[in-house]
Design a protein around this motif. Sequence first.
Motif, PDB file in Angstrom:
ATOM      1  N   LEU A   1      17.062  -4.707  -8.686  1.00  0.00           N
ATOM      2  CA  LEU A   1      16.685  -5.014  -7.311  1.00  0.00           C
ATOM      3  C   LEU A   1      15.169  -4.989  -7.198  1.00  0.00           C
ATOM      4  CD1 LEU A   1      17.477  -5.391  -4.252  1.00  0.00           C
ATOM      5  CD2 LEU A   1      17.274  -2.899  -4.083  1.00  0.00           C
ATOM      6  N   GLU A   2      14.592  -6.079  -6.696  1.00  0.00           N
ATOM      7  CA  GLU A   2      13.143  -6.153  -6.500  1.00  0.00           C
ATOM      8  C   GLU A   2      12.835  -6.114  -5.016  1.00  0.00           C
ATOM      9  OE1 GLU A   2      10.444  -9.044  -8.716  1.00  0.00           O
ATOM     10  OE2 GLU A   2      10.374  -9.862  -6.674  1.00  0.00           O
ATOM     11  N   GLY A   3      11.937  -5.236  -4.640  1.00  0.00           N
ATOM     12  CA  GLY A   3      11.517  -5.109  -3.253  1.00  0.00           C
ATOM     13  C   GLY A   3      10.006  -5.180  -3.129  1.00  0.00           C
ATOM     14  N   THR A   4       9.533  -5.729  -2.019  1.00  0.00           N
ATOM     15  CA  THR A   4       8.104  -5.855  -1.762  1.00  0.00           C
ATOM     16  C   THR A   4       7.699  -4.838  -0.703  1.00  0.00           C
ATOM     17  OG1 THR A   4       8.188  -8.221  -2.279  1.00  0.00           O
ATOM     18  CG2 THR A   4       6.253  -7.426  -1.088  1.00  0.00           C
ATOM     19  N   PHE A   5       6.689  -4.045  -1.029  1.00  0.00           N
ATOM     20  CA  PHE A   5       6.226  -2.983  -0.141  1.00  0.00           C
ATOM     21  C   PHE A   5       4.726  -3.135   0.110  1.00  0.00           C
ATOM     22  CE2 PHE A   5       9.844  -1.586  -2.552  1.00  0.00           C
ATOM     23  CZ  PHE A   5      10.630  -0.879  -1.657  1.00  0.00           C
ATOM     24  N   HIS A   6       4.252  -2.467   1.149  1.00  0.00           N
ATOM     25  CA  HIS A   6       2.805  -2.422   1.389  1.00  0.00           C
ATOM     26  C   HIS A   6       2.225  -1.259   0.607  1.00  0.00           C
ATOM     27  CE1 HIS A   6      -1.076  -2.075   3.454  1.00  0.00           C
ATOM     28  NE2 HIS A   6      -0.905  -3.361   3.757  1.00  0.00           N
ATOM     29  N   PRO A   7       1.060  -1.432  -0.027  1.00  0.00           N
ATOM     30  CA  PRO A   7       0.487  -0.353  -0.842  1.00  0.00           C
ATOM     31  C   PRO A   7       0.267   0.957  -0.106  1.00  0.00           C
ATOM     32  CG  PRO A   7      -0.633  -2.421  -1.282  1.00  0.00           C
ATOM     33  CD  PRO A   7       0.273  -2.674  -0.120  1.00  0.00           C
ATOM     34  N   SER A   8       0.060   0.906   1.204  1.00  0.00           N
ATOM     35  CA  SER A   8      -0.192   2.138   1.954  1.00  0.00           C
ATOM     36  C   SER A   8       1.088   2.863   2.347  1.00  0.00           C
ATOM     37  CB  SER A   8      -1.009   1.828   3.214  1.00  0.00           C
ATOM     38  OG  SER A   8      -0.292   0.962   4.072  1.00  0.00           O
ATOM     39  N   GLU A   9       2.243   2.260   2.101  1.00  0.00           N
ATOM     40  CA  GLU A   9       3.511   2.929   2.409  1.00  0.00           C
ATOM     41  C   GLU A   9       3.742   4.079   1.433  1.00  0.00           C
ATOM     42  OE1 GLU A   9       6.983   0.396   3.970  1.00  0.00           O
ATOM     43  OE2 GLU A   9       5.909  -0.989   2.660  1.00  0.00           O
ATOM     44  N   SER A  10       4.589   4.988   1.824  1.00  0.00           N
ATOM     45  CA  SER A  10       4.930   6.099   0.938  1.00  0.00           C
ATOM     46  C   SER A  10       6.122   5.706   0.064  1.00  0.00           C
ATOM     47  CB  SER A  10       5.270   7.347   1.751  1.00  0.00           C
ATOM     48  OG  SER A  10       6.466   7.151   2.492  1.00  0.00           O
ATOM     49  N   LEU A  11       6.313   6.458  -1.020  1.00  0.00           N
ATOM     50  CA  LEU A  11       7.440   6.184  -1.911  1.00  0.00           C
ATOM     51  C   LEU A  11       8.782   6.422  -1.230  1.00  0.00           C
ATOM     52  CD1 LEU A  11       6.200   7.697  -5.296  1.00  0.00           C
ATOM     53  CD2 LEU A  11       5.893   5.389  -4.382  1.00  0.00           C
ATOM     54  N   GLN A  12       8.764   7.120  -0.114  1.00  0.00           N
ATOM     55  CA  GLN A  12      10.004   7.329   0.635  1.00  0.00           C
ATOM     56  C   GLN A  12      10.599   6.001   1.088  1.00  0.00           C
ATOM     57  OE1 GLN A  12      11.744  10.157   1.150  1.00  0.00           O
ATOM     58  NE2 GLN A  12      13.290   8.896   2.175  1.00  0.00           N
ATOM     59  N   SER A  13       9.756   4.986   1.246  1.00  0.00           N
ATOM     60  CA  SER A  13      10.250   3.677   1.684  1.00  0.00           C
ATOM     61  C   SER A  13      11.190   3.059   0.650  1.00  0.00           C
ATOM     62  CB  SER A  13       9.074   2.734   1.962  1.00  0.00           C
ATOM     63  OG  SER A  13       8.264   2.593   0.809  1.00  0.00           O
ATOM     64  N   ILE A  14      11.037   3.418  -0.635  1.00  0.00           N
ATOM     65  CA  ILE A  14      11.962   2.928  -1.657  1.00  0.00           C
ATOM     66  C   ILE A  14      13.341   3.528  -1.438  1.00  0.00           C
ATOM     67  CG2 ILE A  14      12.422   2.739  -4.117  1.00  0.00           C
ATOM     68  CD1 ILE A  14       9.499   2.998  -4.672  1.00  0.00           C
ATOM     69  N   PHE A  15      13.383   4.836  -1.187  1.00  0.00           N
ATOM     70  CA  PHE A  15      14.659   5.509  -0.951  1.00  0.00           C
ATOM     71  C   PHE A  15      15.293   5.047   0.362  1.00  0.00           C
ATOM     72  CE2 PHE A  15      12.485   8.215  -3.968  1.00  0.00           C
ATOM     73  CZ  PHE A  15      13.496   8.630  -4.809  1.00  0.00           C
ATOM     74  N   ASP A  16      14.459   4.712   1.349  1.00  0.00           N
ATOM     75  CA  ASP A  16      14.985   4.183   2.605  1.00  0.00           C
ATOM     76  C   ASP A  16      15.668   2.828   2.374  1.00  0.00           C
ATOM     77  OD1 ASP A  16      13.994   6.417   3.871  1.00  0.00           O
ATOM     78  OD2 ASP A  16      12.143   5.420   4.533  1.00  0.00           O
ATOM     79  N   LEU A  17      15.080   2.018   1.501  1.00  0.00           N
ATOM     80  CA  LEU A  17      15.698   0.734   1.174  1.00  0.00           C
ATOM     81  C   LEU A  17      17.015   0.941   0.428  1.00  0.00           C
ATOM     82  CD1 LEU A  17      15.662  -2.364   0.975  1.00  0.00           C
ATOM     83  CD2 LEU A  17      14.265  -2.124  -1.089  1.00  0.00           C
ATOM     84  N   LEU A  18      17.051   1.910  -0.474  1.00  0.00           N
ATOM     85  CA  LEU A  18      18.268   2.171  -1.237  1.00  0.00           C
ATOM     86  C   LEU A  18      19.426   2.564  -0.327  1.00  0.00           C
ATOM     87  CD1 LEU A  18      16.910   4.108  -4.353  1.00  0.00           C
ATOM     88  CD2 LEU A  18      17.860   1.801  -4.292  1.00  0.00           C
TER      89      LEU A  18
END
Length: 227
Positions: A98-115
């Motif tokens: 799974l590939e996701g696009t994030f903003h560099p200033s976001e926290s790594l928590q945003s990956i877990f939120d997507l999951l």
Amino acid sequence: MDADLAMAKLKAAKEKYGREIRVFETVTTSQEPSEVAKNEETDEFYEFTPEDYYRLMSTKKEDKYLKTRKIREAEAAARRSRFTKAVIRIRFPDGYTLEGTFHPSESLQSIFDLLKKVLARPELPHYLYTTPPKKLVKDTSQDFFAAGFIPGAIVHFSYDMPKDAAADSVPYLLEDVISLKGLDHIPEAKTEPTESTSQSITNDPPVVTEQRKPVDKKAAKPKWLKM
């Protein structure tokens, strides 16, 4: 699938999950997804050995001069300004990525939120890690710059439970997420020049080249040469 339909499907997924996502499949024809999950490397495989340390130090480049704190901060700010997104690929034991696009200033928590939105069983305990060596993603308050995930990174997904559990018998991702597989490889439709464009090209005024008058050699001779 038609290119317009594929783009519409990706756009709908972006609106549903809150960001751009893609899905790839990396399972080889000689292995079933269950075999890939069973063949996942153990923790000992990712241990940092002395050989890894010396190999890393041998390829490390030393700075030619010491930099002041202001120079380092200025360089870090310049690097941050060059990147506007972080592309993160999450690899699953069943062969899907799974590939996701994030903003560099976001926290790594945003990956877990997507999951939580894309997993078929988000209630099961799980974690992410990078390799090599195997390192768990623990500090989810870090942004992507601090974690070294710029301009992108590959992280691995795993359930935090025994490998022989029933969790490996079901897909990791939702069916509608898996249906996005391969849509990123569809080429964009080529646009033909419109009538207005072609007319603007053909109606342009011709380029006029300035013609020089022939030089009269007799007139150009000095008077003293005629005598």
